[in-house]
Scaffold this motif. Structure first.
Motif, mmCIF file in Angstrom:
data_model
loop_
_atom_site.group_PDB
_atom_site.id
_atom_site.type_symbol
_atom_site.label_atom_id
_atom_site.label_comp_id
_atom_site.label_asym_id
_atom_site.label_seq_id
_atom_site.Cartn_x
_atom_site.Cartn_y
_atom_site.Cartn_z
ATOM 1 N N GLU A 14 0.821 -1.222 0.000
ATOM 2 C CA GLU A 14 0.000 0.000 0.000
ATOM 3 C C GLU A 14 0.853 1.269 0.000
ATOM 4 O OE1 GLU A 14 -3.837 1.087 2.658
ATOM 5 O OE2 GLU A 14 -1.921 1.360 3.696
ATOM 6 N N GLU A 15 2.003 1.232 0.666
ATOM 7 C CA GLU A 15 2.834 2.434 0.803
ATOM 8 C C GLU A 15 3.318 2.966 -0.545
ATOM 9 O OE1 GLU A 15 6.392 1.709 3.035
ATOM 10 O OE2 GLU A 15 6.895 -0.106 1.904
ATOM 11 N N VAL B 59 0.323 5.496 -1.369
ATOM 12 C CA VAL B 59 -0.205 6.466 -0.392
ATOM 13 C C VAL B 59 0.718 7.672 -0.314
ATOM 14 C CG1 VAL B 59 -0.834 6.851 2.015
ATOM 15 C CG2 VAL B 59 -1.347 4.659 0.933
ATOM 16 N N ARG B 60 0.220 8.797 -0.843
ATOM 17 C CA ARG B 60 0.966 10.051 -0.779
ATOM 18 C C ARG B 60 0.080 11.093 -0.113
ATOM 19 N NH1 ARG B 60 2.133 7.807 -5.901
ATOM 20 N NH2 ARG B 60 0.301 8.817 -6.762
ATOM 21 N N LYS B 61 0.666 12.041 0.586
ATOM 22 C CA LYS B 61 -0.114 12.983 1.393
ATOM 23 C C LYS B 61 -0.327 14.308 0.665
ATOM 24 C CE LYS B 61 1.559 10.914 5.702
ATOM 25 N NZ LYS B 61 2.203 9.790 5.045
ATOM 26 N N THR C 199 -5.626 8.220 -3.773
ATOM 27 C CA THR C 199 -5.357 7.650 -2.456
ATOM 28 C C THR C 199 -6.646 7.206 -1.769
ATOM 29 O OG1 THR C 199 -3.430 9.083 -2.267
ATOM 30 C CG2 THR C 199 -4.215 8.094 -0.233
ATOM 31 N N ASP C 200 -7.733 7.961 -2.018
ATOM 32 C CA ASP C 200 -9.030 7.614 -1.419
ATOM 33 C C ASP C 200 -9.727 6.497 -2.186
ATOM 34 O OD1 ASP C 200 -8.693 9.695 0.436
ATOM 35 O OD2 ASP C 200 -9.549 11.163 -0.977
ATOM 36 N N LEU D 235 -8.256 3.612 -3.292
ATOM 37 C CA LEU D 235 -7.487 2.361 -3.282
ATOM 38 C C LEU D 235 -8.355 1.170 -2.889
ATOM 39 C CD1 LEU D 235 -4.123 3.351 -1.517
ATOM 40 C CD2 LEU D 235 -4.543 3.070 -3.967
ATOM 41 N N ASN E 258 -7.669 -1.408 -0.925
ATOM 42 C CA ASN E 258 -6.595 -1.781 0.000
ATOM 43 C C ASN E 258 -7.121 -2.624 1.159
ATOM 44 O OD1 ASN E 258 -8.042 0.373 0.962
ATOM 45 N ND2 ASN E 258 -6.293 1.600 1.561
ATOM 46 N N ARG F 248 -0.053 -4.242 4.982
ATOM 47 C CA ARG F 248 -1.005 -3.387 4.275
ATOM 48 C C ARG F 248 -0.744 -3.516 2.767
ATOM 49 N NH1 ARG F 248 -5.504 -2.176 6.218
ATOM 50 N NH2 ARG F 248 -5.626 -0.576 4.577
ATOM 51 N N SER G 19 -2.419 -3.348 -1.478
ATOM 52 C CA SER G 19 -3.395 -2.683 -2.343
ATOM 53 C C SER G 19 -3.320 -3.253 -3.745
ATOM 54 C CB SER G 19 -3.109 -1.173 -2.385
ATOM 55 O OG SER G 19 -3.987 -0.535 -3.300
ATOM 56 N N ARG H 19 -9.539 0.921 -9.141
ATOM 57 C CA ARG H 19 -9.853 2.117 -8.342
ATOM 58 C C ARG H 19 -11.292 2.017 -7.859
ATOM 59 N NH1 ARG H 19 -7.190 7.264 -11.641
ATOM 60 N NH2 ARG H 19 -5.183 6.290 -12.052
#
Length: 476
Positions: A103-104, A107-109, A115-116, A118, A120, A128, A130, A164
Motif C-alpha cells: 500500500e505504501e 499512499v501520498r499525502k 489515495t481515497d 485504493l 486496500n 497493508r 493494495s 480504483r
C-alpha cells in the motif's frame, strides 16, 4: 458402524470368550441398526434435496467490473496488439509487475483522489496491501530495484489491469487496463516529444485524426514559477496542483476556497488561475518572460512536434496540471474534440518520484492510456474492427469409426502451423457440419469419409471458393 462398536463399554482386564462373543453380537446388532438409520437418513436427505432447488448465483460480474466473452477478448487482443506494436516500433521493451503491491507505494499525502480510491486491505500476515490503481509507481519500484545497474536511458512499456474504487461512469469503471510508456534517464523535452509521437502514432494507426482527437499540453513549471514569485514553499506545490486539477469538476470560487485553505491568499489564488487560463505559448511568454524555463520547454516541444509531423494534434492549455502529485514539468492529456468523454490518456514528466521512495532521483517521463475511453470513442466513430472467430481448417470424421483418423489429420495440420477445429464427435450430418464451419469461420473443411479413406484420401472443401477436391493424407 464404527461409532456403534466404539461406544461399547469394555470390562476392565482381559475379557473372556463369552464376554467377547456377547460384545461382538451386541456390536453387530448395533451396527446393523445404525446402518439402517443411515440408509433412512440418506433417503430423507435425497427426498429433501429434490424438493429444494439450489438458488442461482448472481451471474453479473462485481459492480464496476467486466466479463470478457470471446468477441470481447478478440477486440481486447486487437487493442493490446496496437499498443504493443506502437511501443516496439519506438524501441521500447515490455515489463510487468504484480497487480498486488504494498500500500505504501500508492499512499501520498497530497490530497489525491487516487489515495481515497485504493482497493486496500490487510493481508493474513498483517501487511497493508493494495491492488494497483496505476502502473507508474510499480515501474519506479523496478527502476529502484535495478539501481545503478539500470542502463540509461531505459525505455519501458507495460499493459496491465488497474483498480480504483470510484463511482462507475461511462468510460470509467472500477477496473481498467492501462498502457504505459515511460522513458527513464533523459532530462530534456526530447523525451516528451518522443512519448507524444508514440501516442499520435497510435491515434493514426486506429484511424483517429487530429480532427477527432487532440492532446492538451502545459507545464507544471508555470504554476511553480507563480508560486515561487509569491514565496509559497515547495511542500505545498503538490497539493496546489491537485486542487487546480479540479477546475473542470467544480466552480472557480470553490477552487479559490480550496487554495485559500492550503494557506494561499485569495490574491495569489487569482494570480494562479489567471496564469493557467492562458491558451497560447506566446501569451505565456509575455506573462512569464522568454527566459522562463517553462516557456523554453514548451517552445522546444512544439518545434519538435512540427519536426515529427504531429503538431496538429497539440493544443497549449495552461489549465492542464494533471491530478497526480509527482509530476514536475511538462504535462499533457488526450481528449476527444467533441468533448463527450473523459481524458483518453494523460502523462508528463516526473523527475522526483524515485526520491520519494528513498532512491536516487532520475529524470522520467511517461503516460497512462486506459482501454475503456478509447473503445467508447472508436465505437462512436465506427472505427472498431469486426473480428470474428476464424480457423484455417475444420476437421470432421463422417463416420464414428474414423474419429481416430480425424485426430491424426488434425494433429498433422496443427504440426504444420495451421489452426484447426476438430469436431469432437464422429458421424455428424453434413448440414450440421457446414453450419458449424460457418460458425467457427473455417477457411477449409476437411472431411474424413469412408470411401476416401480407403483410397488414402480425405475430401477438402474450400469455404471461400466452394471448390472441393480429394487430397492424399500424406500430402495434406
Amino acid at each position: 458402524g464404527h461409532s456403534a462398536s466404539s461406544s461399547l463399554p469394555f470390562a476392565s482386564g482381559r475379557p473372556g470368550r463369552v464376554d467377547r462373543m456377547s460384545q461382538m453380537t451386541t456390536s453387530a446388532a448395533n451396527a446393523a441398526k445404525g446402518a439402517g438409520a443411515e440408509r433412512k437418513g440418506a433417503g430423507e436427505l435425497k427426498q429433501k434435496s429434490s424438493n429444494t432447488k439450489q438458488q442461482k448465483i448472481d451471474t453479473n460480474p462485481p459492480r464496476g467490473t467486466r466479463d470478457f466473452f470471446p468477441d470481447d477478448k478478440r477486440l481486447q487482443g486487437w487493442l493490446f496488439n496496437e499498443f504493443a506494436q506502437v511501443s516496439t516500433s519506438f524501441g521500447f521493451e515490455q515489463i510487468d509487475f504484480p497487480v498486488l503491491e504494498s500500500e505504501e507505494l500508492f499512499v501520498r499525502k497530497a490530497g489525491e483522489e487516487i489515495t481515497d480510491q485504493l482497493y486496500n486491505f490487510e493481508d493474513k500476515g498483517g501487511r497493508r496491501m493494495s491492488l494497483r490503481p496505476e502502473l507508474t509507481p510499480s515501474l519506479a519500484r523496478l527502476a529502484l530495484q535495478k539501481g545503478k545497474g539500470l542502463a540509461l536511458p531505459a525505455k519501458w512499456f507495460a499493459i496491465g489491469q488497474c483498480w480504483r474504487y470510484e463511482r462507475a461512469t461511462r468510460g470509467r469503471r472500477r477496473e481498467h487496463y492501462q498502457w504505459n510508456m515511460d522513458i527513464i534517464g533523459v532530462p530534456g523535452v526530447e523525451a516528451e516529444a518522443e512519448i507524444l509521437a508514440a501516442i499520435t502514432q497510435f491515434f493514426s494507426s486506429v484511424g483517429l485524426t487530429s480532427k477527432d482527437v487532440g492532446i492538451k499540453v502545459s507545464s507544471r513549471k508555470v504554476l511553480q514559477q507563480v508560486l515561487e514569485s509569491v514565496g509559497v514553499d515547495e511542500d505545498r506545490f503538490g497539493p496546489v496542483c491537485i486542487m487546480v486539477d479540479k477546475m473542470d469538476k467544480m466552480p472557480r470560487e470553490k477552487v479559490v476556497e480550496g487554495l485559500v485553505e492550503l494557506g494561499l491568499t485569495a490574491e495569489v489564488a487569482e494570480r494562479i488561475l489567471v496564469a493557467l487560463a492562458v491558451t497560447e505559448v506566446g501569451e505565456l511568454e509575455s506573462l512569464l518572460g522568454s527566459d522562463n524555463e517553462a516557456v523554453q520547454d514548451l517552445k522546444r516541444l512544439f518545434a519538435l512536434a512540427e519536426a515529427y509531423g504531429y503538431a496538429d494534434y497539440l493544443v497549449f492549455d495552461g489549465s492542464v496540471v494533471r491530478g497526480l502529485a509527482y509530476y514536475t514539468g511538462v504535462v499533457f492529456e488526450g481528449f476527444d474534440r467533441e468533448g463527450n468523454l473523459r481524458a483518453i490518456c494523460g502523462g508528463g514528466r516526473y523527475d522526483k518520484l524515485l526520491g520519494t521512495f528513498g532512491g536516487e532521483d532520475q529524470p522520467c517521463v511517461g503516460f497512462g492510456f486506459g482501454d475503456a475511453v478509447i473503445v467508447e470513442l472508436l465505437s462512436d466513430k465506427g472505427l472498431l474492427p469486426e473480428i470474428g472467430h476464424a480457423v484455417d481448417d475444420m476437421v470432421v470424421a463422417l463416420d464414428a469409426d474414423l474419429y481416430d483418423v480425424g485426430c491424426k489429420v488434425a494433429a498433422k495440420l496443427r504440426a504444420r502451423g495451421r489452426t484447426v477445429d476438430l469436431v469432437l464427435e464422429g458421424g455428424k450430418k453434413m448440414k450440421w457440419v457446414f453450419k458449424q464451419a460457418e460458425r467457427c469461420g473455417a477457411g477449409r473443411v476437411v472431411l474424413v469419409g469412408k470411401d476416401e479413406y480407403e483410397r488414402g484420401m480425405v475430401r477438402v472443401k474450400n469455404q471461400v471458393t466452394r471448390e472441393e477436391e480429394d487430397v492424399a493424407l500424406e500430402s495434406l
